[in-house]
Design a protein around this motif. Sequence first.
Motif, PDB file in Angstrom:
ATOM      1  N   GLU A 301      -3.148   3.261  73.330  1.00 49.77           N
ATOM      2  CA  GLU A 301      -2.068   4.238  73.213  1.00 49.77           C
ATOM      3  C   GLU A 301      -0.796   3.626  73.788  1.00 49.77           C
ATOM      4  N   VAL A 302       0.181   3.395  72.907  1.00 53.46           N
ATOM      5  CA  VAL A 302       1.423   2.745  73.327  1.00 53.46           C
ATOM      6  C   VAL A 302       2.415   3.770  73.875  1.00 53.46           C
ATOM      7  N   LEU A 303       2.622   4.862  73.127  1.00 52.12           N
ATOM      8  CA  LEU A 303       3.528   5.926  73.558  1.00 52.12           C
ATOM      9  C   LEU A 303       2.752   7.235  73.596  1.00 52.12           C
ATOM     10  N   ARG A 304       3.051   8.070  74.590  1.00 48.07           N
ATOM     11  CA  ARG A 304       2.342   9.353  74.656  1.00 48.07           C
ATOM     12  C   ARG A 304       3.293  10.479  75.079  1.00 48.07           C
ATOM     13  N   ASP A 305       3.171  11.572  74.345  1.00 54.78           N
ATOM     14  CA  ASP A 305       3.882  12.819  74.679  1.00 54.78           C
ATOM     15  C   ASP A 305       5.385  12.593  74.854  1.00 54.78           C
ATOM     16  N   ILE A 306       5.994  11.863  73.901  1.00 51.65           N
ATOM     17  CA  ILE A 306       7.436  11.591  73.976  1.00 51.65           C
ATOM     18  C   ILE A 306       8.209  12.740  73.345  1.00 51.65           C
ATOM     19  N   THR A 307       9.125  13.317  74.106  1.00 46.64           N
ATOM     20  CA  THR A 307      10.060  14.310  73.558  1.00 46.64           C
ATOM     21  C   THR A 307      11.472  13.855  73.918  1.00 46.64           C
ATOM     22  N   TRP A 308      12.300  13.702  72.895  1.00 45.09           N
ATOM     23  CA  TRP A 308      13.642  13.148  73.125  1.00 45.09           C
ATOM     24  C   TRP A 308      14.560  13.606  72.003  1.00 45.09           C
ATOM     25  N   ARG A 309      15.720  14.119  72.369  1.00 47.40           N
ATOM     26  CA  ARG A 309      16.700  14.554  71.374  1.00 47.40           C
ATOM     27  C   ARG A 309      17.913  13.643  71.459  1.00 47.40           C
ATOM     28  N   LEU A 310      18.158  12.915  70.372  1.00 48.32           N
ATOM     29  CA  LEU A 310      19.312  12.028  70.297  1.00 48.32           C
ATOM     30  C   LEU A 310      20.517  12.800  69.788  1.00 48.32           C
TER      31      LEU A 310
END
Length: 598
Positions: A301-310
Amino acid sequence: MAAHLLGAEGLGLEYPTRVVFESVTLGLEEGDRIGIVGRNGDGKSSLLGMLSGQIEPNAGRVTRRSGVRFGVLDQRDDLDADETVGRSIVGDGPEHEWARDARIRDVIGGLASDIPWEAKIGELSGGQRRRVALAALLVSDWDLIALDEPTNHLDVEGVAWLAEHLKRRWAKNAGGLLVITHDRWFLDEVCTETWEVHDGIVEPFEGGYASYVLQRVERDRMAAATEAKRQNLMRKELAWLRRGAPARTSKPKFRIDAANQLIEDVPPVRNPIELQRLAVARLGKDVVDIEDVSVSFGDHEVLRDITWRLAPGERTGILGANGAGKSTLLGLICGTLQPATGRVKVGKTVRVGVLDQQFSQLDEIKGDRVREVLARTKTTFTIDGKDHTPAQLLERLGFAREHLSARVDDLSGGQKRRLQLLLLLLSEPNLIALDEPTNDVDSQMLTAMEDLLDSWPGTLIVVSHDRYLLERVTDQQYAILDGRLRHVPGGVDEYLRLRQEQASTPTDRPDLATTSTEPEDASGLSGAERRAAQKEISAIERRLEKVSDSIEAVHRRLAEHDQSDYEGLQHHTDELREMEAEVAQLEERWLQLSESVD
């Protein structure tokens, strides 16, 4: 008086097509830490090769003090492909002998801790092999070390480790260092002198990169009006150094008053309000929303549970160790990678432009001549209210006119990078993702790239190990730590601190690993650290006032002293030098502390 380590007298070097150096004379003494800068192809590596004995000059000679041990890292290593990593670094000696040496343990931990000890050199990636070669050099004792692009293939953490290692390796007035690097933060952090290679000469400047920029601007301003174009660019760079970069002005011999006077009428490098307005007009309110996204490759698992608003107009740098998932995050933003869970929503008006490490944008035109590529591009690019043609923009990026007739595939790495950036800008994206844009690029190209990006209205995402570039072109940084994305208001310094805490606090919860018992402010300092820093600042200010009064008193005594009393005059002069040296050290420490508590 510092002892002489190495000297060169009347060095000349030429190839059938051009003269590289005509007559270069220079010297290096104990305690010198010299950074070598200049455009690609101007002779930086050739100079290092002559000084280290690997290249025979056509004229002149290089002398070295008897017994000086000289270690060299050039751009090609001589490692045995069939040898193991461990033997390549520490040799055949038993483990208990080298393992008790703190420096060897530190070098292995800083450069090779993630490389299998028993792996064969031939099985390693280019970056791993480079780090093994650097580690093999640094574990040995040397009086003088020459490094050609040592920061290539090092992440931000590795660059910070190498800088700290080189600062601690020798006593203040012992040892010598020659280093070629495009990493301007590293030059500022490590070097006490800068040699600029240009037009067949080597020109020395006091201090690291910041001091070099100031002196270059002063020299260019005094030289002639014909230098105005380059001077304006350097003035803008200086404005950034003085106003924007953390602790940038704390470097020795950086004349603060002169810098302030020089840039008093120079506006900030970017107008964030205007750029934000233009970005919203081009993008609307929705750019990219990443919601509860995870990405895995096989069982990893490289990324987990990412939340991001650009948001429109954001200029963000992404930090993380090699393999942490930075390029994976870019893939999600650019749509080349789909998440295992969660969703990525891209605004309808978003046009993404990507500058990747593989020059993939040039594959379809590699057989074309540069002039033909530009002729097909009708778009102009606006900088500071003026329209530029593609050829003018390419020239601004340092592309020589004589190379316009070359085929794209025949260009050097640096020339391809210039063309790649030009085509990216002319495609009129409103979201740009830069993945390690500093590869194959010299400092002049980096400065020109930063200047162009200053006036570009859109959302900018930068993945880079070049700390200077990140701090220069982005307004905020995020870090990928244990697969999670975390905002780091304190920038690279905060990221390095978190990584250090992470290494010393094994846990499956990255949020717990970085919890402090005392709240921190925006500077990254705890309350106790801030109070201690402010207390030290007050003490330094009192001491500076006292020493300044003493200096004035000595000046008065010198003016009144019998000018024929040479011994007495020398005594006062020595006294004055000691106090001025103390003032310089106090001012440097005061500036560092002041920046940390801002």
